[in-house]
Design an enzyme around this catalytic site. Structure first.
Site, PDB file in Angstrom:
ATOM      1  N   GLN A 136       0.819  -1.218   0.000  1.00 30.70           N
ATOM      2  CA  GLN A 136       0.000   0.000   0.000  1.00 30.70           C
ATOM      3  C   GLN A 136       0.853   1.267   0.000  1.00 30.70           C
ATOM      4  O   GLN A 136       0.602   2.194  -0.752  1.00 30.70           O
ATOM      5  CB  GLN A 136      -0.956  -0.011   1.190  1.00 30.70           C
ATOM      6  N   HIS A 167       1.400   3.537   2.692  1.00 26.49           N
ATOM      7  CA  HIS A 167       0.957   4.691   3.494  1.00 26.49           C
ATOM      8  C   HIS A 167       2.142   5.087   4.389  1.00 26.49           C
ATOM      9  O   HIS A 167       2.285   4.608   5.507  1.00 26.49           O
ATOM     10  CB  HIS A 167      -0.278   4.325   4.321  1.00 26.49           C
ATOM     11  N   THR A 174       0.269   0.331  -4.224  1.00 28.13           N
ATOM     12  CA  THR A 174      -1.161   0.509  -4.501  1.00 28.13           C
ATOM     13  C   THR A 174      -1.816   1.729  -3.856  1.00 28.13           C
ATOM     14  O   THR A 174      -2.878   2.153  -4.305  1.00 28.13           O
ATOM     15  CB  THR A 174      -1.948  -0.736  -4.034  1.00 28.13           C
ATOM     16  N   GLU A 175      -1.232   2.293  -2.779  1.00 22.14           N
ATOM     17  CA  GLU A 175      -1.979   3.341  -2.051  1.00 22.14           C
ATOM     18  C   GLU A 175      -1.058   4.416  -1.481  1.00 22.14           C
ATOM     19  O   GLU A 175      -1.263   4.893  -0.359  1.00 22.14           O
ATOM     20  CB  GLU A 175      -2.785   2.709  -0.904  1.00 22.14           C
ATOM     21  N   LEU A 176      -0.071   4.830  -2.246  1.00 21.96           N
ATOM     22  CA  LEU A 176       0.944   5.731  -1.693  1.00 21.96           C
ATOM     23  C   LEU A 176       0.359   7.066  -1.211  1.00 21.96           C
ATOM     24  O   LEU A 176      -0.390   7.734  -1.933  1.00 21.96           O
ATOM     25  CB  LEU A 176       2.016   5.999  -2.763  1.00 21.96           C
TER      26      LEU A 176
END
Ligand code: 9MR
EC number: 3.2.1.8
Length: 358
Positions: free
Chosen positions: A233, A235, A264-266
């Site tokens: 991800q 985060h 996928t979710e920086l």
């Protein structure tokens, strides 16, 4: 919050094009509501992103709010928009401990057979509905338990590598394999992705979480369970240490198992309270993002998505547990509140181009 940033030594092309020119894909999370109601958001995404992921619309609670009643309306709206701009959309997420409608946990708890039935019915409907249009799904999201010392530790009593979840309770540790096999059975060529967070930092809990994830991946491989990719991800948190060497070695360890790796979710959480003016804050965020993205690419990742595109609509200020104090917001996405490009945009562009942070 009016400080704008001139991209300077990065080309003034959309990130999607810059990435694509080097064989990478850049994308971001979107919501159907923002696409419909915020023309500035829609225009920004239409220009910058080459790949989309729904922030809510493909989660269980949206897709099947009551047992047997499916609502693909919001997802279909996003898919229509994505198709209009010829942007692929990835699916997120079929099996997750979160975003479950109230009816699910008690039904899963009734019996193993009931739980498997709920999973299969959801996959039957959703994968058939999206088959033509979504070719990559996060089949299992966030299965790994947070080790001691994490921000959000596991409840006591959970001793295994897997996080406490209604799916784990109902089906046991095999639920991950059951979900992956069920997805493959329904769609032979769908890209099956397992997505998780908290594996980036140079810290003891992140190191342990990397070990747990690799253990799961190896056991799936040893049992011939279908899996194509791992989503990291990303985060990021500025208060954590980051080691490019450790992170790229981890990405390579996943690749060595024959799996693709996607970021996928920086996004980035600043220290609380943030230090310095916007220029200093943005520079610190940009350096971290550049180091992270470059290490991911060095390890073999080819796709990177940010979780949103502008600080204005980011979950980082909507979610109280991660937000800064009132009056300030995390500057953790490529565009600021006023939709000016920030140094983070340039950091991503330069990482895609294989250039130093500059
Ligand atoms: O950003 C999303 C937030 O607005 C939702 O309330 C939440 C629950 O559906 O999910 C957030 O997105 C999460 C993603 O689905 C999985 N990884 C962590 C993301 C941020 O919490």
């Amino acid at each position: 919050m009016g400080q704008s940033f001139t991209p300077g030594s990065a080309p003034d092309q959309p990130l999607a094009q810059i990435a694509q020119g080097r064989g990478y894909t850049y994308g971001c999370a979107v919501t159907a509501r923002l696409i419909a109601e915020e023309p500035d958001f829609a225009a920004l995404v239409a220009r910058e992103a080459g790949l989309l992921v729904p922030e809510y619309e493909a989660k269980f609670d949206t897709l099947q709010p009551e047992q047997g009643r499916f609502d693909t309306g919001p997802l279909d709206a996003l898919l229509r928009w994505a198709e209009h701009f010829r942007k692929p959309l990835r699916g997120h997420a079929l099996i997750w401990h979160n975003a479950l409608p109230d009816w699910v946990p008690p039904v899963l708890a009734e019996s193993r057979a009931r739980a498997q039935g709920v999973m299969e019915a959801h996959f039957d409907h959703v994968l058939a509905h999206t088959r033509e249009r979504i070719r990559d799904w996060d089949v299992v999201n966030e299965p790994i338990a947070n080790p001691p010392g994490s921000d959000v530790p596991e409840p006591p009593g959970n001793s295994g590598d897997l996080r406490d979840s209604p799916w784990l309770r109902a089906l046991g540790p095999d639920y991950v394999a059951i979900a992956l096999r069920a997805a493959r059975q329904r769609d032979r060529t769908l890209r099956l992705t397992l997505n998780d967070y908290g594996v980036e930092a140079d810290s003891p809990p992140a190191e342990e979480k990397r070990r747990r994830l690799l253990r799961l991946l190896r056991s799936l491989r040893d049992r011939n369970v279908a899996l194509d990719a791992v989503g990291i991800q990303g985060h990021l948190q500025m208060r954590e240490a980051f080691s490019p060497a450790i992170f790229s070695a981890f990405v390579k360890d996943i690749r060595a198992l024959g799996l693709q790796v996607l970021i996928t979710e920086l996004d980035v959480r600043e220290v609380k309270p943030p230090v310095g003016d916007f220029v200093a804050r943005d520079s610190a965020v940009a350096q971290r993002v550049h180091a992270f993205a470059s290490a991911a690419f060095e390890g073999g990742a080819r796709t990177l998505l940010t979780w949103g595109i502008s600080d204005r609509w980011s979950w980082l200020h909507r979610e109280q547990t991660v937000a800064l104090d009132p009056g300030d917001v995390h500057r953790g996405l490529p565009y600021d509140w006023e939709l000016n490009r920030k140094q983070m945009w340039r950091a991503l562009a330069r990482a895609f181009l294989g250039q130093g942070v500059g």
